[in-house]
Design an enzyme around this catalytic site. Structure first.
Site, PDB file in Angstrom:
ATOM      1  N   LYS A 169       0.835  -1.206   0.000  1.00 41.15           N
ATOM      2  CA  LYS A 169       0.000   0.000   0.000  1.00 41.15           C
ATOM      3  C   LYS A 169       0.867   1.252   0.000  1.00 41.15           C
ATOM      4  CE  LYS A 169      -3.753  -0.454   2.205  1.00 41.15           C
ATOM      5  NZ  LYS A 169      -4.748  -0.676   3.270  1.00 41.15           N
ATOM      6  N   ARG A 208      -3.539   3.418   8.253  1.00 41.70           N
ATOM      7  CA  ARG A 208      -3.811   2.138   7.590  1.00 41.70           C
ATOM      8  C   ARG A 208      -2.566   1.263   7.615  1.00 41.70           C
ATOM      9  NH1 ARG A 208      -7.043   5.519   4.049  1.00 41.70           N
ATOM     10  NH2 ARG A 208      -9.161   4.691   3.856  1.00 41.70           N
ATOM     11  N   GLY A 256      -8.579  -6.930   4.464  1.00 41.28           N
ATOM     12  CA  GLY A 256      -9.380  -7.134   5.655  1.00 41.28           C
ATOM     13  C   GLY A 256      -8.633  -7.726   6.826  1.00 41.28           C
ATOM     14  N   MET A 298      -5.795  -6.538   8.364  1.00 45.39           N
ATOM     15  CA  MET A 298      -5.260  -5.578   9.313  1.00 45.39           C
ATOM     16  C   MET A 298      -6.317  -4.512   9.605  1.00 45.39           C
ATOM     17  SD  MET A 298      -2.646  -7.175   9.753  1.00 45.39           S
ATOM     18  CE  MET A 298      -0.950  -6.897  10.021  1.00 45.39           C
ATOM     19  N   ARG A 333      -3.883  -1.304  -6.127  1.00 44.65           N
ATOM     20  CA  ARG A 333      -3.192  -2.582  -5.937  1.00 44.65           C
ATOM     21  C   ARG A 333      -3.647  -3.529  -7.027  1.00 44.65           C
ATOM     22  NH1 ARG A 333      -6.420  -4.382  -0.427  1.00 44.65           N
ATOM     23  NH2 ARG A 333      -8.504  -4.397  -1.327  1.00 44.65           N
ATOM     24  N   HIS A 393     -16.299  -6.620   1.852  1.00 43.67           N
ATOM     25  CA  HIS A 393     -15.343  -7.582   2.394  1.00 43.67           C
ATOM     26  C   HIS A 393     -15.663  -8.997   1.925  1.00 43.67           C
ATOM     27  CE1 HIS A 393     -13.884 -10.426   5.534  1.00 43.67           C
ATOM     28  NE2 HIS A 393     -12.813  -9.653   5.519  1.00 43.67           N
ATOM     29  N   ARG A 396      -3.184 -48.193  -9.091  1.00 46.02           N
ATOM     30  CA  ARG A 396      -3.134 -48.968  -7.844  1.00 46.02           C
ATOM     31  C   ARG A 396      -4.003 -50.204  -8.034  1.00 46.02           C
ATOM     32  NH1 ARG A 396      -3.995 -43.075  -5.426  1.00 46.02           N
ATOM     33  NH2 ARG A 396      -5.321 -43.186  -7.254  1.00 46.02           N
ATOM     34  N   ARG A 455       1.260 -50.407 -10.763  1.00 42.63           N
ATOM     35  CA  ARG A 455       1.913 -50.884  -9.543  1.00 42.63           C
ATOM     36  C   ARG A 455       1.317 -52.232  -9.135  1.00 42.63           C
ATOM     37  NH1 ARG A 455       1.133 -47.360  -4.230  1.00 42.63           N
ATOM     38  NH2 ARG A 455      -0.877 -48.430  -4.199  1.00 42.63           N
ATOM     39  N   GLU A 500      10.403 -45.641  -1.934  1.00 43.02           N
ATOM     40  CA  GLU A 500       9.569 -45.117  -0.848  1.00 43.02           C
ATOM     41  C   GLU A 500      10.077 -45.540   0.526  1.00 43.02           C
ATOM     42  OE1 GLU A 500       5.597 -46.675  -1.531  1.00 43.02           O
ATOM     43  OE2 GLU A 500       6.438 -48.381  -2.606  1.00 43.02           O
ATOM     44  N   SER A 543      10.082 -44.396  -9.511  1.00 42.78           N
ATOM     45  CA  SER A 543       8.989 -43.472  -9.210  1.00 42.78           C
ATOM     46  C   SER A 543       8.941 -43.318  -7.696  1.00 42.78           C
ATOM     47  CB  SER A 543       7.651 -44.004  -9.729  1.00 42.78           C
ATOM     48  OG  SER A 543       6.617 -43.087  -9.432  1.00 42.78           O
ATOM     49  N   GLY A 590       7.487 -42.791  -4.254  1.00 40.70           N
ATOM     50  CA  GLY A 590       6.239 -42.794  -3.482  1.00 40.70           C
ATOM     51  C   GLY A 590       6.461 -41.913  -2.278  1.00 40.70           C
ATOM     52  N   THR A 591       6.262 -40.607  -2.459  1.00 41.26           N
ATOM     53  CA  THR A 591       6.668 -39.656  -1.415  1.00 41.26           C
ATOM     54  C   THR A 591       5.782 -39.719  -0.176  1.00 41.26           C
ATOM     55  OG1 THR A 591       5.447 -37.940  -2.610  1.00 41.26           O
ATOM     56  CG2 THR A 591       7.825 -38.052  -2.971  1.00 41.26           C
ATOM     57  N   ASN A 592       4.588 -40.304  -0.293  1.00 45.18           N
ATOM     58  CA  ASN A 592       3.755 -40.461   0.910  1.00 45.18           C
ATOM     59  C   ASN A 592       4.460 -41.379   1.909  1.00 45.18           C
ATOM     60  OD1 ASN A 592       1.878 -39.021  -0.539  1.00 45.18           O
ATOM     61  ND2 ASN A 592       0.594 -40.776  -1.013  1.00 45.18           N
ATOM     62  N   ASP A 593       4.835 -42.588   1.428  1.00 42.32           N
ATOM     63  CA  ASP A 593       5.507 -43.538   2.322  1.00 42.32           C
ATOM     64  C   ASP A 593       6.904 -43.068   2.695  1.00 42.32           C
ATOM     65  OD1 ASP A 593       3.751 -45.498   3.088  1.00 42.32           O
ATOM     66  OD2 ASP A 593       4.060 -46.742   1.326  1.00 42.32           O
ATOM     67  N   CYS A 643       4.917 -40.202  -7.792  1.00 43.78           N
ATOM     68  CA  CYS A 643       3.490 -40.535  -7.874  1.00 43.78           C
ATOM     69  C   CYS A 643       2.779 -40.420  -6.528  1.00 43.78           C
ATOM     70  CB  CYS A 643       3.283 -41.927  -8.470  1.00 43.78           C
ATOM     71  SG  CYS A 643       4.047 -43.249  -7.511  1.00 43.78           S
ATOM     72  N   TYR A 678       8.878 -36.729 -14.704  1.00 43.28           N
ATOM     73  CA  TYR A 678       7.429 -36.492 -14.641  1.00 43.28           C
ATOM     74  C   TYR A 678       6.939 -36.463 -13.199  1.00 43.28           C
ATOM     75  CZ  TYR A 678       6.773 -41.531 -13.728  1.00 43.28           C
ATOM     76  OH  TYR A 678       6.811 -42.777 -13.176  1.00 43.28           O
TER      77      TYR A 678
END
Length: 879
Positions: A23, A93, A102, A104, A337, A455, A561, A617, A745, A764, A766-769, A831, A851
């Site tokens: 601002k 302000r 909204g 601040m 803005r 708002h 899967r 898989r 993984e 590949s 398996g980033t969850n595990d 994946c 990928y």
């Protein structure tokens, strides 16, 4: 050299937004452009940072800088800050370097007291205006600085209007406002045990401290967390000489966008109110007039705004959101803005600006947030269902979309319902910053007051949330928890539906349909595909998922899967018999029942995907997940297998593990039961061969073995499945190309990735595990405490939402480096859930991955994120 903490508007520019806040930087830029900006000065974000270092006090050096800039302001305006006859009044302000609408707090008319209000009345010959300004100041100061609830003041003014039988604040006369000021001061005394401060310098210091302190109020923290805004010094404070839109019918205030923020159409979009101050428009206290009406009432001002809007958009190369005030027929600008906009609008504006030669294709792509693409995928109401639906009211179509849910009158009740999985509509007279958490979790927002720049409207558009605002055809009674409309009454918990595109409110829940994507969206996606270097695939388990993925531009399937196929009703009994078999013969019989089903699944998915890559898989989860839970299902299975209930329950119990996610699953199942892997591979290969024969479709299956931790596991299972593939080739008298890879993984696999790469055709992640095992967090249970980690700044983000670059990310990096030492052109993908997360995709771009794969509905988001990552990091080399 003494550090400088205060800058006049004529000292800064738009490039200093980290120091002056967006601002303050834009006020300085407009001053530099010689636009009509009321003079003022900015306390820097660095001063906010030091304010907290100084134990939330204003130190002597800052005090001196403020005094010096006040004197300059007095010279510029010809008014005195503490003058009793012609007082200089100020607006205070906040303004961080990132726009937080909204979040601040604002104070107007600072400097008024019991004497100067008389001076202001005499100087302007307008007693009503002077006392209207004073009552506004007392209310804002009490709310922002002293945290006295606004309702205490609003109830006073509503009582006076009711007695006088008037609806609008502007119809109150000078005597009414004098009486209101007196009552407001009494409330202040009751709440604080002190008289309302009369010294303007004391007012200013308290206001500055309050704005600084508001940086750490709960709603500001919540907003920053919601938008992943961190590492900022704080908020700047903008101190500006007041101009007054509440002097009469030749004065007013408004907000105007240089384009329609809902559609992107190139026309002025905005609202104004005569005889009002700026907060009246955004707070929705009065329903404003459309900006085009200003062309009739004040044509010269309207054309001046139009010309300024054109110049500001050209200057900033983006749609602008401009706040203005008209004082006695003279226009002043209070802010510009980059305007918040819907996803449709963002795409339309970005494409249009590129076609006009204003920005490059790369700049156009960087203007769109990946999360905005998600908004485009929101459902719409079914046309036939809408015809039959009962409409109860029509308001302003403030933010497009379709939403159905149960009525909630407070943010707290929305949050409670959200925890229970109940969809809600937040229904308010008008929203305020205190409602932000409820607005996030509600399906849609309905307000009785407020306009297109209120708002509710601005915040909803920024979130991509459906909103109907200014719906005066309903009477919302928040204390009674009722919504009264022409033909009846609704209560909390009743279902309503909102159409944010038409502004219509309906009874009950309405069926929705899938969204349609326009030509502009497709054009943008073409640009994305030209620029991105990472392919985007989809996780898909059915032909329907695959079709949806293709519609959204997936370049293959990165994860099928296969266990999801087993859960279908017509085959789960065969799976259970296969798992519970006590002999190889029994297991072979059950597998033979499953083989044609799996083969048909793969055949159909190949049919959809054509010659695009498809990664399948092999069976991954623990076997107990397939077991029946209901007593009647257990009885039926026992009967089918000629077992007693006791025998069957004993076998089911044996399958349960203490920690199944670290147990007998993934490749370990294939090692114990290689016949399962053989059956699946046979189904994969036979389906691929039949596709080639029947459809001339050159399928090259990618077979993925899960949960490898040691290369010897891969060597063993690879030998088993390659032996089965040879048998298929012999039987079918045909060979096809195929690839055998593995999921990385398990942390040990990342450390030995060079050895694994010698045997694998692709990786590949398996980033969850990998995250689960790397952190030691159960991804199914960690939700109960991860929020505590984030609230206490132990974690900035949930590690299952965004890849932990410092820890888990380094395991990924190590595995990529080791794999490509062995095979420089090694195909490597992701994946896990992180494959659809923009921040994670940027990290994967830097690592040079081939990928990412994500759910079908996140494919467009991932595509844009991949293009933006390629623009930021064009060299796909490991860093």
């Amino acid at each position: 050299m003494t550090e400088k903490y205060v800058y006049s508007f004529n000292e800064g520019n738009k490039e200093l937004k980290d120091l002056l806040g967006s601002k303050g930087a834009n006020l300085a830029e407009m001053t530099k452009m010689l636009l009509p900006v009321p003079p003022g000065f900015t306390l820097t974000t660095e001063s906010c940072k030091r304010f907290f270092y100084e134990k939330q006090s204003i130190w002597n050096g800052l005090d001196k800088e403020i005094d010096a800039h006040l004197k300059q302001l007095e010279q510029l305006t010809g008014k005195k800050f503490s003058d009793m006859e012609n007082p200089l009044l100020l607006s205070i302000r906040s303004g961080a370097s990132h726009s937080m609408p909204g979040m601040m707090d604002t104070i107007l008319n600072l400097g008024l007291n019991d004497q100067s209000v008389v001076g202001l009345s005499n100087a302007t010959s307008n007693e009503r205006f002077a006392y209207d300004s004073y009552r506004r100041f007392i209310q804002m100061f009490s709310d922002v600085v002293m945290e006295i609830p606004k309702v205490r003041f609003e109830s006073i003014i509503e009582k006076v209007k009711k007695i006088k039988e008037i609806e609008l604040d502007k119809d109150l006369d000078g005597d009414d406002l004098k009486s209101i000021v007196k009552k407001y001061k009494e409330i202040y005394l009751q709440e604080t045990k002190n008289e309302f401060p009369q010294d303007p310098m004391e007012q200013l210091r308290l206001a500055i401290k309050a704005v600084f302190a508001s940086w750490n109020n709960p709603r500001a923290i919540f907003y920053r967390e919601m938008h992943n805004i961190s590492k900022l010094n704080g908020t700047a404070v903008n101190i500006q000489s007041m101009v007054f839109g509440n002097k009469g019918e030749s004065s007013g205030t408004g907000v105007v966008f240089t384009r329609d923020p809902g559609t992107g159409d190139k026309k002025l979009f905005g609202e104004f109110l005569l005889n009002a101050q700026g907060e009246d428009v955004v707070a929705g206290i009065r329903t404003p007039n459309d900006i085009v009406e200003l062309n009739i009432l004040m044509p010269e001002i309207y054309h001046q705004i139009k010309e300024i809007a054109r110049n500001l958009e050209k200057h900033y190369k983006d749609m602008q959101d401009i706040e203005f005030t008209i004082e006695d027929g003279t226009l002043f600008l209070l802010q510009t803005r980059n305007g918040k906009r819907t996803a449709h609008s963002a795409i339309a504006i970005a494409v249009d600006l590129h076609k006009d030669g204003v920005i490059t294709k790369e700049e156009a792509l960087m203007r769109i947030k990946p999360q905005q693409i998600e908004q485009l995928l929101h459902s719409n109401f079914d046309e036939n269902a809408i015809i039959k639906a009962t409409s109860i009211a029509k308001g302003l179509a403030a933010s497009p979309g379709a939403a159905s849910g149960r009525i909630c009158f407070t943010a707290e009740s929305v949050e409670e319902a959200y925890k229970k999985g109940i969809k809600t509509i937040l229904v308010r007279q008008e929203t305020s910053p205190e409602d932000i958490s409820g607005m996030v979790k509600a399906e849609g927002i309905l307000t009785a007051r407020g306009g297109m720049t209120s708002h509710a409207a601005v915040v909803a558009r920024g979130m991509g949330k459906c909103c109907v605002a200014g719906c005066s055809q309903v009477k919302i009674h928040e204390e009674e928890k009722t919504v009264k409309y022409k033909d009846g009454v609704l209560h909390e918990g009743d279902f309503i539906s909102l159409d944010g595109t038409t502004g219509i409110v309906y009874l009950d829940e309405i069926e929705k349909t899938k969204p349609t994507l326009g030509e502009t969206f497709r054009e943008l996606m073409d640009w994305i595909d030209e620029i991105k270097t990472i392919s985007v695939r989809a996780n898909a388990d059915t032909p329907e998922d695959a079709k949806q993925a293709l519609e959204f531009g997936a370049e293959g399937i990165g994860l099928i899967r296969t266990e999801h196929m087993f859960f279908k009703e017509n085959r789960v009994s065969s799976v259970r018999r296969m798992i519970l078999s006590s002999t190889a013969e029994e297991r072979a019989k059950a597998l033979n029942e499953l083989l044609p089903m799996q083969k048909n699944d793969f055949y159909q998915i190949y049919d959809v995907m054509g010659e695009l890559p498809v990664t399948i898989r092999l069976l991954d989860p623990p076997l107990h997940e397939f077991m029946p839970v209901k007593e009647e299902e257990i009885r039926e299975l026992a009967k089918t297998m000629s077992l007693s209930l006791e025998e069957l329950n004993g076998r089911i119990t044996e399958l349960h593990e203490v920690n199944p996610m670290l147990g007998h699953r993934g490749v370990r199942l294939g090692i114990t039961y290689p016949e399962i892997s053989r059956m699946q591979v046979r189904a994969i290969m036979e389906a691929a061969i039949e596709q080639q024969v029947n459809k001339n479709n050159e399928v090259e299956p990618e077979i993925m073995i899960p949960l490898i931790s040691d290369v010897k596991e891969l060597i063993y299972i690879k030998a088993e499945i390659e032996d089965e593939i040879k048998k298929v080739f012999t039987e079918k008298r045909k060979t096809i190309s195929y690839h055998i890879g593995t999921m990385i993984e398990v942390p040990r696999a990342t450390l030995t990735a060079d050895k694994i790469a010698e045997e694998a055709d692709f990786f590949s992640f398996g980033t969850n595990d990998l995250t689960q095992m790397g952190f030691g967090f159960s991804r199914d249970d960690s939700g109960s405490f991860i929020s505590d980690y984030m609230e206490k700044n132990i974690l900035e983000q949930g590690p299952f939402d965004t890849i932990d670059q410092e820890g888990i990310g380094q395991l990924v990096k190590l595995a990529v480096e080791k794999g490509r030492q062995i095979k420089p052109n090694f195909k490597i993908g992701v994946c896990g859930e992180h494959g659809g997360d923009p921040a994670s995709i940027e990290f994967f771009q830097k690592l040079g991955l081939t990928y990412v794969s994500c759910s079908p509905f996140r494919v467009p988001i991932a595509r844009l994120a991949a293009a933006q990552a390629a623009i930021r990091y064009p060299s796909s080399k490991i860093k």
